[in-house]
Write an enzyme that holds these catalytic residues in place. Structure first.
Site, short mmCIF file in Angstrom:
data_model
loop_
_atom_site.label_atom_id
_atom_site.label_comp_id
_atom_site.label_asym_id
_atom_site.label_seq_id
_atom_site.Cartn_x
_atom_site.Cartn_y
_atom_site.Cartn_z
CD GLU A 40 -2.99 -0.73 -0.03
OE1 GLU A 40 -3.08 -0.42 -1.24
OE2 GLU A 40 -3.44 -1.79 0.43
CB THR A 42 4.58 0.28 -2.50
OG1 THR A 42 3.43 -0.50 -2.85
CG2 THR A 42 4.95 -0.01 -1.06
CB SER A 134 -15.80 2.37 -8.18
OG SER A 134 -15.49 3.58 -7.53
CG ASP A 179 -6.13 1.54 -7.70
OD1 ASP A 179 -5.46 0.72 -7.03
OD2 ASP A 179 -6.60 2.57 -7.21
#
Ligand code: GAF
Length: 390
Positions: A40, A42, A134, A179
């Site tokens: 996280e 990173t 999302s 993401d």
């Protein structure tokens, strides 16, 4: 409880298309949300992440139109949003959820592509604001639709950077590449080890069912408190620290150099931020070693250590996620951590497959005792990335 099957959301996108525009869409494209197993904050430090794509999807039903205009309807809003080249070419002019769509059109145009005008209808099972990406899901599904409708020559390994540009430069969120990579490059039954500097990937088998395990994702339902400003502040702090240490990015501080590096930093807060990033990169690599050896159950302590680092050093957790992690561990989870950017969002817990109901109930009880809104637990497994449905 299992996630809703993709067919439902695809049917909703088609129904929305027919109702808004009449006729049939030329095609439907689906992109998943993602959960990050570990790694996280990173990604924008050029480091390592290990996400996987979720069985919750955003579907875009679309058709091209003859003029260079884009009309988008989403379940989130009664009225469609329409924009043209002048709106697209000025980042920030289209706002709200439609900005992610305009951002993709902008990024494609900025990369020199002729983007077809289109009518699009969007339906999604990826909850907004839960830290399950999302936004990357809508970016990827729209990107896939426009590439196909326009017959654009754009290899998929270039899609994550392009979708990230939409988010960074059009929407204005200074996020990393994780993401978009997860929702575009994810593979069913695998976790995606991504080197965020080189964009090299390794698909690591991650078969929870075979190991008799399950991954419980618990929506903390904590309202995001100052998430955007705090995210940007963490990023600035990391970049300043890298400059102080004379390295291109914190990825270049090896775990064995950490003790020597920390005293060179100006204050305790910066030292803790750097310690999180450097140790988190190492936890990702350690997790990858265990997964390659098929030792999924053994990654639990690394997940829990990641959470402690986010809570104490990076300071991005909130009471709701800390309580969910504590309750899941007390109920027998092998490991648990917040996933995503922080300040709310979801917690994931690695559990025995048979323990899902008991762990979910333990978290619900802990929430009720504190007067928190009821959490939303769901079991998930790795699925594939963006795809054309038909
Ligand atoms: C958010 C961002 F979009 C990602 O790029 C990543 O930085 C993540 O927070 C934290 O790991 O999801």
């Amino acid at each position: 409880m299992t996630a809703a099957p993709p067919a439902d959301v695809a049917a909703r996108a088609t129904a929305g298309f027919r109702q808004r525009y009449g006729g049939e869409p030329a095609g439907r494209w689906a992109a998943p949300g993602r959960v990050n197993l570990i790694g996280e904050h990173t990604d924008y430090n050029d480091g390592f992440v290990l996400p996987f794509a979720l069985p919750l999807r955003t579907v875009v039903a679309a058709t091209s139109r003859n003029d260079a205009r884009w009309t988008v309807w989403s379940e989130l809003d009664a009225a469609p949003v329409e924009f043209g080249p002048a709106d697209v070419d000025e980042p920030g002019r289209v706002t709200g959820w439609a900005a992610y769509v305009a951002g993709v059109v902008w990024a494609l145009r900025a990369a020199g592509h002729t983007v077809p005008g289109a009518r699009l209808a969007v339906a999604s099972d990826v909850p907004v604001g839960a830290g399950l990406s999302s936004s990357a899901a809508i970016e990827a599904a729209v990107l896939a639709a426009l590439v196909d409708l326009g017959g654009l020559h754009l290899p998929t390994d270039r899609w994550p950077r392009l979708a990230q540009r939409a988010e960074n430069d059009y929407v204005g969120a200074p996020t990393g590449i994780m993401d978009q990579s997860a929702v575009i490059r994810g593979r069913s039954g695998h976790a995606l080890l991504l080197d965020c500097r080189t964009e090299e990937i390794e698909q690591i088998p991650f078969d929870l069912a075979l190991a008799g395990l399950a991954m419980l994702v618990i929506d903390s339902r904590a309202p995001h408190r100052h998430a955007d400003g705090e995210y940007a502040a963490r990023r600035r702090s990391c970049e300043r620290a890298a400059r102080t240490l004379g390295v291109p990015a914190l990825r270049d501080v090896n775990i064995t150099d950490l003790d020597a590096a920390l005293p060179k930093l100006p204050d305790d807060e910066t030292r803790r931020r750097v310690r999180h990033v450097v140790t988190e990169d190492q936890r990702v690599l350690d997790t990858a070693v265990l997964l390659r050896a098929g030792l999924i159950g053994d990654v639990g302590p690394l997940l829990t250590a990641s959470h402690a680092s986010m809570r104490d050093d990076f300071e991005i957790t909130v009471p709701e996620v800390d309580i969910a992690v504590e309750a899941a561990l007390a109920a027998g989870a092998y490991g648990a951590r917040m996933t995503g950017g922080g300040f709310g969002g979801c917690v994931l817990a690695l559990i025995e497959a048979s323990a899902a109901d008991a762990v979910a109930a333990a978290v619900a009880t802990a929430y009720a005792e504190r007067g928190f809104a009821a959490p939303g637990p769901v079991t998930v497994f790795p699925t594939g990335g963006v795809t054309r449905l038909d």
